[in-house]
Structure formats: structure tokens, C-alpha cells
Design a protein around this motif. Structure first.
Motif, PDB file in Angstrom:
ATOM      1  N   GLU A 110      -3.510   0.817  -3.297  1.00 19.39           N
ATOM      2  CA  GLU A 110      -3.235  -0.464  -2.881  1.00 19.39           C
ATOM      3  C   GLU A 110      -3.378  -1.532  -3.375  1.00 19.39           C
ATOM      4  N   ASP A 124       0.937  -1.077  -0.118  1.00 17.62           N
ATOM      5  CA  ASP A 124      -0.233   0.284   0.165  1.00 17.62           C
ATOM      6  C   ASP A 124       0.754   0.965  -0.136  1.00 17.62           C
ATOM      7  N   ARG A 125       2.115   1.069  -1.089  1.00 23.42           N
ATOM      8  CA  ARG A 125       2.653   2.127  -0.363  1.00 23.42           C
ATOM      9  C   ARG A 125       2.711   2.522  -1.822  1.00 23.42           C
ATOM     10  N   LYS A 126       1.922   3.775  -2.094  1.00 21.12           N
ATOM     11  CA  LYS A 126       2.308   4.690  -3.453  1.00 21.12           C
ATOM     12  C   LYS A 126       3.250   5.165  -3.799  1.00 21.12           C
ATOM     13  N   HIS A 127       4.002   5.528  -4.834  1.00 20.33           N
ATOM     14  CA  HIS A 127       5.076   6.186  -4.957  1.00 20.33           C
ATOM     15  C   HIS A 127       4.842   6.136  -7.234  1.00 20.33           C
ATOM     16  N   LEU A 166       9.461  -5.688   2.088  1.00 21.97           N
ATOM     17  CA  LEU A 166       8.874  -4.183   2.359  1.00 21.97           C
ATOM     18  C   LEU A 166       9.984  -2.958   3.000  1.00 21.97           C
TER      19      LEU A 166
END
Length: 415
Positions: free
Chosen positions: A398, A347-350, A373
């Protein structure tokens, strides 16, 4: 500054192969030196195999007659021996597995089915199939048949078939010749006591070891200082290596490719004559990068400037350096991406594509990828346990467990 995606960077680096500008060189080596090499030309069968009719079993070779059950044995031969006579009706020879079946024999009867009357006379079963237990000439391979295509990696099985066809010498692609450069005043050899503010040179051994595993010749290794005023000396060092170790197909360096005051590797490459193809990649970790090519007198030297951070550097290696090395090696079957189910939520949006080192596992009939992660660009631990690189596209929301993702396996090179 030339900023490209990983895919665009790879396309730029592979353009000499696509445009037929660069020809991978071939050389002839003895059959015993061909293991792990890549076949440089299609190999054709020089002869039928087997080259003669041979017995598949221990027993007797006979000239079969339907109404005859008792045969007189006139000789005994083993593998490598040849019966020089002619078999008359009712005659046979004692024959061993692999031996050449006489031209006048048409059937082999296995030893276990025989009833010996005395040393030279034997009774055969009532049911016999003409031609049984004889391996025909050319049954496996016919002369002129394609054995192996160019680009085949020669393992033991492939070398074995070539040896079985009388290939004493094999035409293979020349191994890529690579120089490895590491940079940084803070970097020390592992044999030295660690000084304050310094780190050990893990990148040299990461790259050297991976290259050796790939069958690449590491022809030179050097560590360059990034202290102010050392660029000219570094250029002289690398130029001397290029001159004395020629031909050099690739220079791989780590460090000195970002935007800091001491990041001078792009300048070094350009002053050596490299045409810059990119200066940065749309990826994390591993954005800081350099790609270029030095072209001199029909030869090309790829210049691959990787991050100084180990994890980022190896991401760049597998994504960009490895495909070029495979092309330089003459491989026709390249490392390819596969689809796996994501093993946990991401769930680490980049905005940039992210490449996580992680574990590929086969579970419940499917392949699953478990990203590390907690990985950082400068970390080492992830490299010791990872067997694949997991791509998370930029701007992904996500991603639930089970989502299909693209994964580049390392298992071909690192179990």
C-alpha cells in the motif's frame, strides 16, 4: 516468447543509436520552414551583433568635449541611414534609436536631456558619461561564438537568432516518416453508422494526432483485417507502402499483438523482415506488445506493435515509441521522468509494474500526481484528461498519500 521490462524493451529499441549503427539524416530547409525542427549541426555566429555601434536612444550623437556644453547639429539620421561626414569638436548629429553611431562620435545624449537653442544648436547637461547610450559592436554576440547546439528544438526565439545572423537556410534533422496501421474486423471509421458488435477507430486518430503534434510525418495510414486468411494480403499491403513511401522510419500498429487466434501482427512483421526484439512487456496495462527492426541497405525501420486497447496503446506509445521518435528527430533533450507526491492511496498490489494515466498538479509548493485508479486498458476517458503517466512498481504494498513516485509528464505535447 521474448518478455522484457519496459526499461529493457526501450534499451533494445534504442540500441541502433547507442551503437552508432544508425545515423539520423539531416537536410537543409529555408529559415521560414525551420519552426519546430531540430537543429542538425551547431550554429556559429557569422558576424558580430550588433554589427556596428548603434544608438540605444533617440537624441544626439556627439564628439564629447568636457568643457563644451553647446553643440552644433550638422545632420539627422534614422535607423538604416549612415552619416557620411566627420564630426569636428563641438559638433553632433540628431540620431534615432537603432541608427549607426558615426565613427567620430563617442557619446549619445538622450532627447529628454537636451535644451534646444534653435534648430541647429543644443545645450547638453553638465554631467555626461563618455560612451553613454551606445550599444557596442558585438556587445550581444561575437563572430564565431556558438549560437545553438545541434539537437536544439527550433522555436520562434531560436529561429529569430538564426535569422538575425543571416541564416537563410538551416541544417535540420529530417522529420521521422511513419506509417500508422490499425487492425480488427470490428473497427469502423467514425463517418460510418456503427454496426452491432463494432467500435469506432479511435486509435488511428489518437496516434495520428499525437504524431502530428510531435512534428512527425505520417506518410501512410491503413486499416488491416484480422479475418482468417488475410495475412498474405496484409503483408502485401504493408510491403507496397514501404516500397512506395520510402524512406519509412517506423511502422506503428495497434491490435493483433496478443495471443489470440487472430493476433497475426508479429507474423506480419517477421515476414516483412523484422528482427524481433520483444513480444511482451512486464507492465499493466499494455503487456501485449511487439518490438522489432527491419534493416535494409543501411536503413532501419522500427516496428512498434501496440495494444489494440486505447489506454494500453498510448501507455506503450509514451514509454517506448516516443523515446525512439525523439532520437530519430535528433533531439538531445528528451522527455524525462520527474518525482511527484502521490495524491491518493494506492493499495492494488500487482506483480507487474503498473502505469496509471493521471493528473499532475502543482499544489502547496510541490508536484502531486493523481492516478486514475478506475482506468481500464480499453478506456478512452482517461486519455482526454491525463497529463502524465504514473509508475507504480511491481509488488508494491500500500502506497500512502504523499509517497514519492516516478511520473512521465505529457504536458510538453498535450496541455
Amino acid at each position: 516468447m521474448q518478455v522484457v521490462s519496459v526499461e529493457e524493451g526501450l534499451q533494445l529499441m534504442e540500441s541502433p543509436f547507442i551503437d552508432s549503427e544508425y545515423r539520423v539524416e539531416v537536410e537543409s530547409v529555408s529559415i521560414g520552414q525551420a519552426y519546430g525542427r531540430v537543429l542538425g549541426a551547431t550554429a556559429l555566429a557569422k558576424m558580430n551583433y550588433p554589427p556596428f555601434r548603434k544608438s540605444a536612444m533617440d537624441g544626439i550623437a556627439i564628439r564629447y568635449t568636457p568643457d563644451t556644453r553647446t553643440y552644433r547639429i550638422v545632420d539627422t539620421i534614422g535607423a538604416g541611414e549612415v552619416f557620411q561626414g566627420q564630426l569636428a569638436l563641438g559638433e553632433g548629429i540628431h540620431i534615432m534609436t537603432g541608427a549607426m553611431v558615426p565613427s567620430t562620435a563617442d557619446t549619445v545624449v538622450v532627447k529628454e536631456a537636451l535644451t534646444w537653442i534653435h534648430e541647429t544648436e543644443v545645450t547638453v547637461p553638465s554631467r555626461i558619461e563618455v560612451g553613454q547610450h551606445i550599444i557596442l559592436e558585438g556587445e550581444d554576440i561575437q563572430i564565431g561564438q556558438e549560437l545553438l547546439s545541434a539537437g536544439t528544438v527550433l522555436g520562434a526565439e531560436q529561429v529569430g537568432i538564426l535569422a538575425g545572423q543571416g541564416y537563410g537556410e538551416v541544417l535540420v534533422y529530417r522529420k521521422p516518416r511513419v506509417i500508422v496501421l490499425t487492425t480488427g474486423r470490428e473497427v469502423q471509421d467514425p463517418a460510418e453508422p456503427l454496426r452491432e458488435g463494432h467500435i469506432y477507430n479511435s486509435n488511428r486518430y489518437l496516434l495520428e494526432g499525437t504524431l502530428h503534434t510531435l512534428g512527425v510525418d505520417v506518410v501512410g495510414v491503413a486499416h488491416l483485417s484480422d479475418a482468417p486468411g488475410t495475412v498474405d494480403d496484409n503483408i502485401a499491403t504493408v510491403q507496397h507502402m514501404l516500397d512506395t513511401l520510402s524512406p519509412v522510419d517506423m511502422i506503428i500498429s495497434t491490435g493483433g499483438v496478443s495471443v489470440g487466434n487472430y493476433d497475426t501482427m508479429p507474423e506480419l512483421y517477421e515476414r516483412l523482415g523484422a528482427v524481433t526484439l520483444y513480444r511482451r512487456l512486464h507492465m499493466r496495462p499494455g503487456a501485449a506488445s511487439f518490438g522489432g527492426i527491419i534493416r535494409t541497405q543501411g536503413h532501419a525501420t522500427w516496428c512498434m506493435g501496440l495494444s489494440g486497447n486505447p489506454t494500453a496503446a498510448m501507455n506503450q506509445f509514451y514509454l517506448l515509441v516516443l523515446p525512439v521518435l525523439e532520437s530519430l528527430s535528433g533531439r538531445t533533450v528528451m522527455t524525462s521522468w520527474i518525482e511527484c507526491h502521490l495524491g491518493e492511496i494506492v493499495d492494488r498490489k500487482h506483480p507487474l509494474d503498473r502505469y496509471y494515466q493521471g493528473q499532475i498538479r502543482y499544489e502547496a509548493g510541490s508536484y502531486w500526481a493523481y492516478p486514475n485508479l478506475g482506468m481500464t486498458s480499453g478506456g478512452l476517458k482517461s486519455l482526454s484528461i491525463a497529463n502524465g503517466l504514473i509508475k507504480i512498481p511491481g509488488n508494491s504494498g500500500e502506497l500512502e498519500k504523499g509517497t514519492l513516485v516516478q511520473v512521465l509528464p505529457f504536458s510538453r505535447y498535450k496541455e
